[in-house]
Structure formats: C-alpha cells, structure tokens
Design a protein around this motif. Structure first.
Motif, PDB file in Angstrom:
ATOM      1  N   GLN A  23       1.033  -1.431  -0.135  1.00 43.11           N
ATOM      2  CA  GLN A  23       0.206  -0.386  -0.057  1.00 43.11           C
ATOM      3  C   GLN A  23       0.747   1.065  -0.324  1.00 43.11           C
ATOM      4  O   GLN A  23       0.465   2.433  -0.407  1.00 43.11           O
ATOM      5  N   ASN A  48       1.339  -1.775   6.571  1.00 37.00           N
ATOM      6  CA  ASN A  48       0.239  -1.441   7.258  1.00 37.00           C
ATOM      7  C   ASN A  48       0.636  -0.861   8.746  1.00 37.00           C
ATOM      8  O   ASN A  48       0.754  -1.623   9.596  1.00 37.00           O
ATOM      9  N   TRP A  62      -1.056  -4.150  -4.138  1.00 36.46           N
ATOM     10  CA  TRP A  62      -1.806  -4.114  -5.576  1.00 36.46           C
ATOM     11  C   TRP A  62      -1.493  -4.775  -6.967  1.00 36.46           C
ATOM     12  O   TRP A  62       0.558  -4.336  -6.884  1.00 36.46           O
ATOM     13  N   GLN A 106      -7.366   0.415   2.762  1.00 39.56           N
ATOM     14  CA  GLN A 106      -5.373   1.031   2.309  1.00 39.56           C
ATOM     15  C   GLN A 106      -5.396   2.399   3.574  1.00 39.56           C
ATOM     16  O   GLN A 106      -6.796   3.053   3.742  1.00 39.56           O
ATOM     17  N   TRP A 152      -6.535  -4.670  -7.316  1.00 38.95           N
ATOM     18  CA  TRP A 152      -6.138  -5.510  -6.308  1.00 38.95           C
ATOM     19  C   TRP A 152      -6.058  -7.145  -6.278  1.00 38.95           C
ATOM     20  O   TRP A 152      -6.632  -8.036  -7.230  1.00 38.95           O
TER      21      TRP A 152
END
Length: 217
Positions: A23, A48, A62, A106, A152
């Motif tokens: 992300q 994250n 992604w 996200q 995705w």
C-alpha cells in the motif's frame, strides 16, 4: 447475477506481465514465486503500520501493469470483469494511478513518488536483465505504456482445515481421546483430514450421514 458480482477477476497467464506492490507503493517479493514464502511476505507488515507504529496486518496488495500487458494477457479491463468501485484503477501516468487508489482497507494514500520510483527501478532491472531486489528470473517486459492499471490482488483465505477433530466414522474425538457417536460433523465443521472442497464435503458428508443413521437405528 454476474453483473452484480462486482468482478470476476483477471486470470493471469504470465506473472512477468506485472509487479505487485504494497500500500505504500513498494515491491516486496519475487512476483513469480508461488511458494508459501510469498504468502508470508503478503502477510507481513507491508507498510501497514497503525497508530503508534504497531503492526496491523499485511494491508492491501496491488498488481501494477500497463496496456501492453493487457494486450498480451488478452484482458478486458472493464466491468464486470473488474470492479472500479475501489478494487481496480486506471490512469495515464503512474503518479495519477497512485493518487486514484482508494480502498476501505488502504490505511493511507499510496505515495505517488514511491510508486513512480518502484516502476522506474523495476524497468531498469528489465533493461539490465537482473532483479537486484528480489532475484526474479527472466525479466521480460517494462511497465511503460499508458494507460496504467492497479488491480486488487491481496490473497484471501479460500478455506481452512480446522474444525472438530473426528475419526474415520466422522465421530467427534474429545480432548481425552474419547469419541461421541452422537455427534458427526462433516464438511468445514470437521477437521483432522487434509482434504478440502468437494472431496471433503461429499466423502465425509456420506460417511457422517451413514453413521448418523446407524446410531439412530
């Protein structure tokens, strides 16, 4: 119901046609390595970080590719093949693509500069014929022809082998090794056998039904 499903997904024939980023727009693994180590990498922090810099799961992943990849794969990146309500994005530049990515999972906006740097670095590896980051072999294609796309591609749990421990008669085995003839789970509620899908349901469903009928008799 097909048009209400959101997306059927794009089946990948050659993972040389894309890169995967977390992300924050960074590659994190050799994309053509399908081993469990890849799953471990997906489940890592991958940018994250929650409040207080504590880890909070792997976060979205992604797939990044260009229009040349679309042609090679024979994809039709339009609904209902893709879901543009937060799961598939397109743009004329890499920076614009990063800015468009918005998804409920996200944690933060993907930094445009980071994704630009990642794609440029990967393209330089293609030119050099060597992936200096993750040793991905046989680099084939640059990501260079607009429009660019982000899909995705976060792994999801397909099924599990958990459940109540059973014997070959589908009878529950308790913590003391004792069986309960009156409780005969099957399918996803039964565990202890390395089967999934239809074999797990059909085979053990038949066994459970037979044993339940015998015990009732």
């Amino acid at each position: 119901m097909f048009d209400r499903a959101g997306a059927s997904g794009l089946s990948v024939k050659d993972f040389q046609d894309l890169i995967m980023v977390n992300q924050i727009g960074k590659r994190f693994w050799n994309e053509i390595d399908p081993s469990y180590q890849f799953l471990n990498a997906c489940l890592g922090t991958n940018g994250n970080m929650s409040k207080g810099q504590k880890t909070n799961g792997g976060g979205p992943i992604w797939a990044i590719f260009d229009s040349d990849a679309v042609q090679r794969e024979g994809w039709d990146p339009k609904p209902p093949n893709v879901d543009r309500s937060g799961w598939f994005f397109s743009a004329d530049t890499i920076a614009e693509l990063a800015g468009q990515i918005e998804n409920p999972y996200q944690l933060q906006k993907m930094p445009a500069a980071a994704l630009e740097e990642t794609v440029a670095r990967y393209n330089s590896f293609v030119e050099a014929g060597k992936d200096a980051d993750f040793a991905r072999p046989m680099l084939k294609y640059k990501i260079q022809t607009p429009p660019f796309h982000a899909a995705w591609s976060t792994p999801i749990l397909h099924d599990c082998l958990a459940g109540l421990r059973i014997n070959t008669k589908c009878q529950v085995i308790d913590l003391h090794g004792q069986t309960d003839p009156g409780t005969v789970p099957c399918g996803e509620s039964a565990g202890g056998f390395a089967l999934h899908g239809l074999p797990r349901v059909i085979v053990f469903g038949r066994v459970a039904g037979r044993e339940a009928a015998l015990n009732k008799a």
